[in-house]
Design an enzyme around this catalytic site. Structure first.
Site, short mmCIF file in Angstrom:
data_model
loop_
_atom_site.label_atom_id
_atom_site.label_comp_id
_atom_site.label_asym_id
_atom_site.label_seq_id
_atom_site.Cartn_x
_atom_site.Cartn_y
_atom_site.Cartn_z
CG ASP A 250 50.45 42.70 0.25
OD1 ASP A 250 50.21 42.20 -0.90
OD2 ASP A 250 50.25 43.67 0.86
N GLY A 276 53.28 35.73 0.42
CA GLY A 276 52.31 34.52 0.54
C GLY A 276 50.83 34.85 0.08
CG ASP A 277 46.89 32.81 -1.51
OD1 ASP A 277 45.83 33.64 -1.06
OD2 ASP A 277 46.55 32.03 -2.44
CG PHE A 278 45.37 37.51 2.18
CD1 PHE A 278 44.27 37.13 1.80
CD2 PHE A 278 46.18 38.74 2.06
CE1 PHE A 278 43.85 38.00 0.78
CE2 PHE A 278 45.51 39.58 1.25
CZ PHE A 278 44.34 39.24 0.79
CG HIS A 295 37.23 47.72 0.82
ND1 HIS A 295 37.52 49.28 0.48
CD2 HIS A 295 38.64 47.29 0.49
CE1 HIS A 295 38.46 49.42 0.34
NE2 HIS A 295 39.20 48.38 0.05
#
Length: 389
Positions: A250, A276-278, A295
């Site tokens: 996250d 991190g950046d998913f 969503h």
């Protein structure tokens, strides 16, 4: 009648999938038509719905002021509460009185008789009802953060511009909050933390039935919770697979709270927390959790994320498990179509999707839906694996 009466039934999606598992419906979802009672004439039914909206804001203010925590296990008068929270005594009395009308507080009968003859403001004792108890911090099945967050500016201000969102097809957070919802949470960190807490409460309430369903959790070794907030859902899954390890991915601002929660849950040795950046990279594993993540994003972003997960799969039979509400376009009912409107006003391109729409996203990422599990919750567990024979 309690203006915030809970709906008593939940609709079930009729899905055609390679396999499908259903369990008894819960008392949470149901048709929102029940908020327009058939027993009332149309005008009175709409008034009932309007009052319910105001009643929820009464509960929100009560909770954010910390009043349920003050009333835990005891009764207090409005002046005593006002002193404790440093507020206006008359206004506090009016709020407590409204909370009685909503159904989260009650008046001590003996004090009511005494107060009626003397001073109602000074003499009336208020205490929590059974429903009011779940507004306390740390209470079993607490909904404190959920109620606080869903009556906060982050939610009610964009919703006030819903007609604009419908006209433009765009989120109203920029107009209402001055930024997108995620930037707003970074700008107002106390609301960001409350949002994270609310998601943890929802996991406890709404995803536990899916974890405890008949889904087969065997064969899992490394569970990666993508965008998993503080790790509530991951913790539930790891209880089902005691020999597996976990990775929680996250944003950096969530990491401290996640580590504290996992430490308190006794899972710090089994779970690595990664900031991190998913959309760029996902840690490797053989089971990937996406709870209420897709969503929030447009189709393009969802495909990008799913491709990152595809690339991070350690085995040919690795799985991704998506927890989302599935919309039925031909028989819309329950909580999910309402949640879809929240996605419209709060996100750019986010939405609740049908199973067919989800399948389309998986296909673009080289994945294929293998089955759907439903349980006593409005949400479904959708399993996908690498596309193949």
């Amino acid at each position: 009648m309690n203006v915030l009466k809970k709906v008593k039934e939940i609709s079930e999606n009729q899905l055609t999938t390679p396999w499908e598992q259903k369990e008894p419906a819960s008392e949470f979802g149901g048709s929102y038509a029940t908020l327009l009672p058939d027993s009332l004439p149309p005008r009175e039914a709409l008034l009932h719905l309007a009052i319910a909206h105001h009643g929820f804001h009464v509960i929100g203010a009560l909770t954010r002021l910390g009043i349920p925590d003050l009333l835990g296990g005891c009764s207090r008068t409005a002046p005593a509460v006002a002193v404790a929270i440093r507020a206006d005594t008359s206004a506090v009395f009016r709020l407590l009185r409204a909370a009685v009308a909503v159904g989260v507080l009650q008046i001590d009968p003996k004090s009511a008789l005494t107060a009626a003859a003397e001073d109602p403001v000074a003499g009336t004792l208020f205490t929590l009802t059974q429903t009011g108890e779940v507004l306390r911090r740390g209470a079993p099945n607490s909904m404190r953060a959920f109620v606080s967050e869903y009556t906060s500016p982050a939610y009610h201000l964009p919703y006030g511009l819903l007609d604009t969102a419908v006209r433009t097809g765009r989120s109203t957070t920029q107009q209402a909050l001055g930024s997108d919802i995620w930037s707003y949470f970074r700008k107002v960190p106390e609301e960001g933390i409350m949002f994270s807490e609310a998601m943890k409460e929802l996991s406890s309430t709404l995803t536990t039935p899916l974890v405890n369903s008949t889904y087969d959790w065997s064969g899992i070794h490394v569970v990666v919770d993508v965008g998993g907030s503080q790790g509530e859902f991951l913790a539930q899954v790891l209880q089902k697979v005691p020999n597996a390890t976990g990775v929680l991915l996250d944003l950096p601002e969530i990491k401290g709270a996640a580590e504290a929660y996992l430490e308190a849950s006794g899972l710090s040795e089994r779970v690595q927390v990664v900031a991190g950046d998913f959309f760029k990279e996902v840690p490797r594993g053989d089971c990937f959790l996406l709870k209420h993540v897709l969503h929030n994003w447009s189709d393009r972003h969802c495909v990008q994320l799913l491709k990152c997960i595809h690339d991070a799969m350690m085995e040919a039979d690795s799985r991704v498990l998506v927890v989302e509400g599935l919309v039925d376009n031909f028989a819309p009912s329950g909580y999910i179509p309402i949640l879809d409107i929240t996605m419209l006003v709060d996100t750019e391109g986010g939405r609740e999707r049908t199973l067919t729409e989800l399948e389309g996203l998986f296909v673009q990422a080289g994945l294929r839906v293998r089955g759907v599990t439903t349980a006593a919750t409005p949400f479904s567990l959708v399993e996908a694996r690498k596309a193949g024979p």
